[in-house]
Scaffold this motif. Structure first.
Motif, mmCIF file in Angstrom:
data_model
loop_
_atom_site.group_PDB
_atom_site.id
_atom_site.type_symbol
_atom_site.label_atom_id
_atom_site.label_comp_id
_atom_site.label_asym_id
_atom_site.label_seq_id
_atom_site.Cartn_x
_atom_site.Cartn_y
_atom_site.Cartn_z
ATOM 1 N N LEU A 9 0.832 -1.202 0.000
ATOM 2 C CA LEU A 9 0.000 0.000 0.000
ATOM 3 C C LEU A 9 0.871 1.259 0.000
ATOM 4 C CD1 LEU A 9 -2.801 1.286 0.170
ATOM 5 C CD2 LEU A 9 -2.641 1.103 2.654
ATOM 6 N N GLN A 10 1.945 1.249 0.801
ATOM 7 C CA GLN A 10 2.849 2.405 0.832
ATOM 8 C C GLN A 10 3.511 2.623 -0.520
ATOM 9 O OE1 GLN A 10 5.493 1.596 4.081
ATOM 10 N NE2 GLN A 10 4.108 2.443 5.621
ATOM 11 N N LEU A 11 3.943 1.538 -1.173
ATOM 12 C CA LEU A 11 4.563 1.666 -2.498
ATOM 13 C C LEU A 11 3.573 2.214 -3.520
ATOM 14 C CD1 LEU A 11 6.730 -1.580 -2.722
ATOM 15 C CD2 LEU A 11 7.533 0.774 -2.562
ATOM 16 N N GLN A 12 2.332 1.753 -3.463
ATOM 17 C CA GLN A 12 1.312 2.261 -4.381
ATOM 18 C C GLN A 12 1.061 3.745 -4.145
ATOM 19 O OE1 GLN A 12 -1.984 -0.341 -3.560
ATOM 20 N NE2 GLN A 12 -1.328 -1.892 -5.046
ATOM 21 N N GLN A 13 1.021 4.156 -2.883
ATOM 22 C CA GLN A 13 0.812 5.567 -2.567
ATOM 23 C C GLN A 13 1.980 6.416 -3.061
ATOM 24 O OE1 GLN A 13 0.219 5.361 1.662
ATOM 25 N NE2 GLN A 13 -2.005 5.191 1.479
ATOM 26 N N GLN A 14 3.212 5.908 -2.884
ATOM 27 C CA GLN A 14 4.378 6.643 -3.350
ATOM 28 C C GLN A 14 4.370 6.774 -4.868
ATOM 29 O OE1 GLN A 14 7.760 4.608 -1.741
ATOM 30 N NE2 GLN A 14 7.597 5.606 0.260
ATOM 31 N N GLN A 15 4.026 5.686 -5.575
ATOM 32 C CA GLN A 15 3.973 5.746 -7.035
ATOM 33 C C GLN A 15 2.895 6.705 -7.509
ATOM 34 O OE1 GLN A 15 3.492 1.617 -7.981
ATOM 35 N NE2 GLN A 15 5.687 1.214 -7.991
ATOM 36 N N ALA A 16 1.747 6.692 -6.855
ATOM 37 C CA ALA A 16 0.666 7.616 -7.224
ATOM 38 C C ALA A 16 1.103 9.048 -6.995
ATOM 39 C CB ALA A 16 -0.594 7.309 -6.426
ATOM 40 N N ARG A 17 1.791 9.267 -5.901
ATOM 41 C CA ARG A 17 2.243 10.617 -5.599
ATOM 42 C C ARG A 17 3.293 11.076 -6.600
ATOM 43 N NH1 ARG A 17 2.249 12.163 0.471
ATOM 44 N NH2 ARG A 17 1.032 13.994 0.050
ATOM 45 N N LYS A 18 4.222 10.179 -6.983
ATOM 46 C CA LYS A 18 5.255 10.541 -7.958
ATOM 47 C C LYS A 18 4.632 10.874 -9.305
ATOM 48 C CE LYS A 18 9.186 8.091 -6.014
ATOM 49 N NZ LYS A 18 10.136 6.993 -6.173
ATOM 50 N N SER A 19 3.591 10.157 -9.694
ATOM 51 C CA SER A 19 2.964 10.428 -10.985
ATOM 52 C C SER A 19 2.188 11.742 -10.975
ATOM 53 C CB SER A 19 2.039 9.274 -11.393
ATOM 54 O OG SER A 19 0.947 9.201 -10.504
ATOM 55 N N ASN A 20 1.853 12.231 -9.780
ATOM 56 C CA ASN A 20 1.107 13.481 -9.674
ATOM 57 C C ASN A 20 1.998 14.682 -9.390
ATOM 58 O OD1 ASN A 20 -1.339 12.241 -10.097
ATOM 59 N ND2 ASN A 20 -1.639 11.801 -7.937
ATOM 60 N N GLN A 21 3.321 14.497 -9.407
ATOM 61 C CA GLN A 21 4.222 15.603 -9.120
ATOM 62 C C GLN A 21 4.110 16.662 -10.203
ATOM 63 O OE1 GLN A 21 8.159 14.089 -8.734
ATOM 64 N NE2 GLN A 21 7.885 13.488 -6.625
ATOM 65 N N ASN A 22 4.178 17.898 -9.776
ATOM 66 C CA ASN A 22 4.186 18.987 -10.745
ATOM 67 C C ASN A 22 4.811 20.222 -10.108
ATOM 68 O OD1 ASN A 22 2.219 19.959 -9.023
ATOM 69 N ND2 ASN A 22 0.571 19.768 -10.465
ATOM 70 N N ILE A 23 5.068 21.168 -10.925
ATOM 71 C CA ILE A 23 5.600 22.444 -10.457
ATOM 72 C C ILE A 23 4.436 23.410 -10.350
ATOM 73 C CG2 ILE A 23 7.068 24.402 -11.070
ATOM 74 C CD1 ILE A 23 8.898 22.402 -12.474
ATOM 75 N N GLN A 24 4.364 24.090 -9.232
ATOM 76 C CA GLN A 24 3.320 25.071 -9.039
ATOM 77 C C GLN A 24 3.951 26.456 -9.073
ATOM 78 O OE1 GLN A 24 1.332 24.015 -5.407
ATOM 79 N NE2 GLN A 24 0.356 22.243 -6.345
ATOM 80 N N VAL A 25 3.254 27.391 -9.702
ATOM 81 C CA VAL A 25 3.772 28.746 -9.842
ATOM 82 C C VAL A 25 2.771 29.717 -9.219
ATOM 83 C CG1 VAL A 25 4.549 30.516 -11.455
ATOM 84 C CG2 VAL A 25 4.968 28.103 -11.964
ATOM 85 N N TYR A 26 3.298 30.560 -8.331
ATOM 86 C CA TYR A 26 2.478 31.547 -7.644
ATOM 87 C C TYR A 26 3.012 32.936 -7.958
ATOM 88 C CZ TYR A 26 1.227 27.451 -4.882
ATOM 89 O OH TYR A 26 0.802 26.221 -4.486
#
Length: 138
Positions: A9-26
């Motif tokens: 479950l932890q590995l799946q959460q980490q992979q999901a989080r890595k695939s959702n990484q992005n740069i945010q600009v404010y």
């Protein structure tokens, strides 16, 4: 069995989080400084909504450009508002073990309204528990 399921479950959460990484600009639009108000400079950047700003060359200019950000803060915004929206979520990410970067923009030059005083570079000396002036190695 529970341990392997937890690890999976932890590995799946980490992979999901890595695939959702992005740069945010404010963006934070600063108010006019005293000198600009004194010479009656026009505000040429308008915050349209929490995500968009509109810029124009002069106050009467019909030539405008619209920019979209993850979040925009107007001249009336407070430092604590920016911190709550931008920095606080990153603190949670760091404490969860993820890498986060928050670059500090360059300061406005003095002739454009920035500070005129310079800050000395300091470093922390763990043996004396004191922050000391940083000096070049000779």
């Amino acid at each position: 069995m529970d341990t392997s399921n937890n690890v999976r479950l932890q590995l799946q959460q980490q992979q999901a989080r890595k695939s959702n990484q992005n740069i945010q600009v404010y963006v934070r639009v600063r108010p006019l400084n005293p000198r600009e108000r004194c010479i009656r400079s026009a505000e040429v950047v308008d915050v349209l909504n929490p995500r968009e700003i509109l810029t124009r060359h002069t106050l009467d200019s019909k030539l405008t450009k619209k920019f979209t950000f993850d979040r925009s803060f107007g001249p009336a915004s407070k430092q604590c508002d920016v911190y709550a929206v931008v920095v606080s979520p990153l603190i949670e990410e760091v404490l969860s073990g993820y890498n986060c970067t928050l670059p500090r923009p360059k300061q406005t030059p003095p002739h454009l309204g920035g500070r005129t005083s310079s800050h000395s570079k300091r470093h922390y000396n763990p043996t004396t528990n004191v922050a000391e002036e940083a000096r070049p190695i000779q």
